[in-house]
Design a protein around this motif. Structure first.
Motif, PDB file in Angstrom:
ATOM      1  N   LEU A  51      -6.745   7.410   4.518  1.00 37.41           N
ATOM      2  CA  LEU A  51      -7.958   7.816   3.777  1.00 37.41           C
ATOM      3  C   LEU A  51      -7.239   7.767   2.367  1.00 37.41           C
ATOM      4  O   LEU A  51      -7.903   7.248   1.233  1.00 37.41           O
ATOM      5  CB  LEU A  51      -8.059   9.403   4.087  1.00 37.41           C
ATOM      6  N   LYS A  52      -5.803   7.853   2.256  1.00 36.27           N
ATOM      7  CA  LYS A  52      -5.370   7.672   0.933  1.00 36.27           C
ATOM      8  C   LYS A  52      -5.265   5.989   0.309  1.00 36.27           C
ATOM      9  O   LYS A  52      -5.729   5.828  -1.002  1.00 36.27           O
ATOM     10  CB  LYS A  52      -3.922   8.148   0.705  1.00 36.27           C
ATOM     11  N   SER A  53      -5.377   5.225   1.317  1.00 33.67           N
ATOM     12  CA  SER A  53      -5.478   3.721   0.907  1.00 33.67           C
ATOM     13  C   SER A  53      -6.989   3.241   0.733  1.00 33.67           C
ATOM     14  O   SER A  53      -7.190   2.327   0.070  1.00 33.67           O
ATOM     15  CB  SER A  53      -5.091   2.829   2.112  1.00 33.67           C
ATOM     16  N   LYS A  54      -7.895   4.520   0.916  1.00 23.91           N
ATOM     17  CA  LYS A  54      -9.147   4.354   0.289  1.00 23.91           C
ATOM     18  C   LYS A  54      -9.319   4.919  -1.263  1.00 23.91           C
ATOM     19  O   LYS A  54     -10.407   4.838  -1.619  1.00 23.91           O
ATOM     20  CB  LYS A  54     -10.235   4.886   1.151  1.00 23.91           C
ATOM     21  N   GLY A  55      -8.041   5.556  -1.645  1.00 24.60           N
ATOM     22  CA  GLY A  55      -8.195   6.101  -2.898  1.00 24.60           C
ATOM     23  C   GLY A  55      -8.289   7.622  -3.016  1.00 24.60           C
ATOM     24  O   GLY A  55      -8.539   8.274  -3.852  1.00 24.60           O
ATOM     25  N   LEU A  56      -8.545   8.449  -1.867  1.00 17.72           N
ATOM     26  CA  LEU A  56      -8.402   9.701  -1.636  1.00 17.72           C
ATOM     27  C   LEU A  56      -7.020  10.292  -2.181  1.00 17.72           C
ATOM     28  O   LEU A  56      -5.913   9.860  -1.523  1.00 17.72           O
ATOM     29  CB  LEU A  56      -8.924  10.074  -0.505  1.00 17.72           C
ATOM     30  N   THR A  57      -7.111  11.507  -2.715  1.00 17.24           N
ATOM     31  CA  THR A  57      -5.685  12.163  -2.916  1.00 17.24           C
ATOM     32  C   THR A  57      -5.436  12.832  -1.424  1.00 17.24           C
ATOM     33  O   THR A  57      -6.257  13.030  -0.800  1.00 17.24           O
ATOM     34  CB  THR A  57      -5.919  13.167  -3.967  1.00 17.24           C
ATOM     35  N   LYS A  58      -3.963  13.159  -1.639  1.00 18.30           N
ATOM     36  CA  LYS A  58      -3.790  13.711  -0.508  1.00 18.30           C
ATOM     37  C   LYS A  58      -4.311  14.943  -0.041  1.00 18.30           C
ATOM     38  O   LYS A  58      -4.734  15.142   1.151  1.00 18.30           O
ATOM     39  CB  LYS A  58      -2.055  13.937  -0.466  1.00 18.30           C
ATOM     40  N   ASP A  94       2.284   6.097  -5.329  1.00 19.16           N
ATOM     41  CA  ASP A  94       1.996   6.519  -4.072  1.00 19.16           C
ATOM     42  C   ASP A  94       0.603   5.552  -3.476  1.00 19.16           C
ATOM     43  O   ASP A  94      -0.107   5.060  -4.409  1.00 19.16           O
ATOM     44  CB  ASP A  94       2.084   7.903  -3.927  1.00 19.16           C
ATOM     45  N   THR A  95       0.180   6.034  -2.196  1.00 21.05           N
ATOM     46  CA  THR A  95      -0.804   5.179  -1.919  1.00 21.05           C
ATOM     47  C   THR A  95      -2.094   5.288  -2.540  1.00 21.05           C
ATOM     48  O   THR A  95      -2.801   4.451  -2.840  1.00 21.05           O
ATOM     49  CB  THR A  95      -1.061   5.303  -0.368  1.00 21.05           C
ATOM     50  N   THR A  96      -2.574   6.423  -2.917  1.00 20.02           N
ATOM     51  CA  THR A  96      -3.783   6.872  -3.672  1.00 20.02           C
ATOM     52  C   THR A  96      -3.734   6.128  -4.997  1.00 20.02           C
ATOM     53  O   THR A  96      -4.618   5.468  -5.127  1.00 20.02           O
ATOM     54  CB  THR A  96      -3.962   8.091  -4.024  1.00 20.02           C
ATOM     55  N   ASP A  98       3.193   2.511   2.205  1.00 20.57           N
ATOM     56  CA  ASP A  98       3.216   3.353   3.432  1.00 20.57           C
ATOM     57  C   ASP A  98       4.721   3.728   3.458  1.00 20.57           C
ATOM     58  O   ASP A  98       5.864   3.058   3.342  1.00 20.57           O
ATOM     59  CB  ASP A  98       3.043   2.343   4.797  1.00 20.57           C
ATOM     60  N   MET A 105       0.919  -1.166  -0.033  1.00 20.77           N
ATOM     61  CA  MET A 105       0.041  -0.113  -0.016  1.00 20.77           C
ATOM     62  C   MET A 105       0.646   1.303   0.091  1.00 20.77           C
ATOM     63  O   MET A 105       0.362   2.269   0.001  1.00 20.77           O
ATOM     64  CB  MET A 105      -0.933  -0.076   1.451  1.00 20.77           C
ATOM     65  N   PHE A 127      -2.773   8.120   5.855  1.00 24.65           N
ATOM     66  CA  PHE A 127      -2.629   6.909   5.131  1.00 24.65           C
ATOM     67  C   PHE A 127      -3.881   6.257   4.684  1.00 24.65           C
ATOM     68  O   PHE A 127      -4.066   5.634   3.672  1.00 24.65           O
ATOM     69  CB  PHE A 127      -1.437   6.223   5.678  1.00 24.65           C
TER      70      PHE A 127
END
Lengths: 250, 214
Positions: free
Chosen positions: B186-193, A71-73, A50, A48, B184
């Motif tokens: 929220l980004k792992s759900k696909g949201l941009t930073k 990156d993660t997104t 991190d 993911m 991390f």
């Protein structure tokens, strides 16, 4: 296809994973086992992206994209989804807000607000959780079992194709485990994702039977097998099943 | 929710659930029985005194956008009174906030929560809880948390002055950037930073004030 090749990962100066190789074909279920501290959760975090983990060597390819360059997104938008063993609580952001934002940002919000809520309610029913989960803050003030179901609710909405379950079964009572495992099985039967299960317990694997089982120790995969390998480990422990106990990282 | 526009210096409130729009620089609110107040705006120079009468209950939610504000709040608790003061603020420019809580009676509960998000502003907070001598069974909680990337622009001075042996008092102050674990997740759900940071900041503010509209 998902392929980890020669992956070496460090945290600060400590090597956590070393020359790790793992291939998961589309639709396959793999199980990763190993003693505490072997590096299992590190794999999930590294996939993911991190940024606490530094990849010093190797690649992670998924559907021909190198995840190590993302990156993660971006990884999440390739439909990779992690459920960690202790999902964090975020006060002030509801599940509905999160999901609508995530789907909208990825141009996948094809439902109006009523359809969206109805869809979520159907998922809540399936997971035996109250409808108010939809508008509850993310995992906030939820029990361990509720958090796992909450993550599954999100999974059903986001429709991932590669799912990492990092000890999703830890802390679940018998009934909750059955609901969680059945929901995952139903999702698997409907969408045929690839799944990487990290677990120490047999309950989940009885319902979601893995095609392959891998044993990780000291950052390396030391044994590969099928479901019977997991059963041997559950019965005899890592030492007896694989090698002498003192070789294992505690 | 009904609204009262406050143009006088002193106002008695009894069993009210209202929004207040305060237009004066010096305001005293006398609280009787059970009240719920919401304030969305304060004049740049504000001196607000809240007197809780005996056996009264007040939750007051302030959702403020501070911009060069100078705010002084004085809280006085009566016997058997309960005060929940929730402040959710963004801030730009140079701002000063002083909260003086004076506990001079018995069996009161004061719960102060402040969540602030910097928008390239500076903020000094002086929060003092004073528990007077010979008072009994009071409880005082104070939690001040601020999200900012620039530690130099925020100063919190939490102060507890306790002259009583019979009190439970606790204060906490946090200055930190956006929580990395939340980011991390929220980004792992696909949201941009950027979108994740916006949600986290809004959620941080909403977490203490949104019950107002419910």
């Amino acid at each position: 296809m998902f392929e980890i090749k020669d992956l070496t990962v460090k945290v600060l100066d400590k090597t956590i994973l070393e020359d790790l190789n793992l291939t998961i074909n589309d639709g396959e279920i793999h199980c990763l086992m190993g003693p505490n501290g072997a590096g299992k959760s590190t794999i999930s975090k590294v996939i993911m992206r991190d940024n606490h983990y530094t990849i010093t060597k190797g690649t992670i390819f998924y559907k021909n994209f190198d995840l190590t360059k993302m990156d993660t997104t971006e990884v999440a938008r390739k439909k990779v989804y992690l459920i960690s063993q202790n999902p964090i609580e975020i006060a002030g952001i509801t599940n509905a807000e999160l999901l609508r934002t995530a789907l909208s940002d990825n141009n996948e919000l094809n439902e109006n607000i009523l359809e969206f809520n109805r869809h979520l309610k159907d998922i809540c029913t399936k997971l035996a959780i109250p409808n108010d989960f939809i508008h509850r803050d993310i995992n906030y003030n939820m029990s361990g079992g509720e958090k796992k179901k909450n993550e599954l609710m999100q999974m059903w909405m986001l429709k991932p194709q590669f799912i990492i379950l990092d000890e999703i079964d830890s802390g679940l009572d018998v009934d909750a485990l059955k609901i969680v495992a059945s929901s995952l099985k139903e999702y698997y039967d409907e969408y045929k994702p690839s799944i990487l299960i990290i677990t120490h317990h047999p309950g989940l694997l009885e319902i979601l039977k893995p095609d392959y089982v891998h044993v990780l120790n000291k950052g390396k995969i030391v044994k590969n097998g099928d479901y019977s390998l997991a059963l041997n480990i559950f019965h005899d422990g890592f030492g007896a099943s694989i090698m002498s106990r003192e070789d294992f990282h505690e | 929710m009904n609204k009262i526009i406050v143009e006088q210096d002193e106002l008695d409130l009894q069993d009210k659930k209202i929004k207040l729009e305060i237009l004066t620089n010096h305001t005293t609110l006398n609280i009787f029985n059970e009240n719920y107040l919401k304030i969305d705006n304060l004049p740049n120079q504000t001196n607000l005194t809240i007197n809780l009468q005996n056996n009264s209950f007040l939750t007051i939610d302030l959702a403020l956008s501070l911009s060069n504000h100078e705010i002084n709040i004085i809280l006085n608790n009566g016997c058997n009174s309960t005060l929940n003061l929730n402040m959710a603020t963004t801030f730009t420019g140079i701002n000063n906030l002083t909260i003086n809580s004076e506990i001079s009676k018995d069996n009161s509960f004061t719960n102060i929560r402040f969540h602030g998000v910097s928008e390239n502003g500076s903020l000094n907070i002086l929060a003092t809880g004073k528990i007077f001598k010979n008072t009994q069974h009071n409880k005082y909680l104070e939690d001040i948390s601020i999200i900012t990337d620039d530690y130099n622009c925020v100063k919190i001075m939490p102060d507890l002055i306790i002259d009583s042996d019979s009190v439970e008092a606790n204060h906490k102050a946090t200055i930190a950037p956006v929580n990395e674990e939340e980011l991390f997740y929220l980004k792992s759900k696909g949201l941009t930073k950027e979108k994740a940071i916006t949600l986290i900041k809004n959620g941080f503010l909403n977490s203490i004030i949104r019950k107002i509209d419910e």
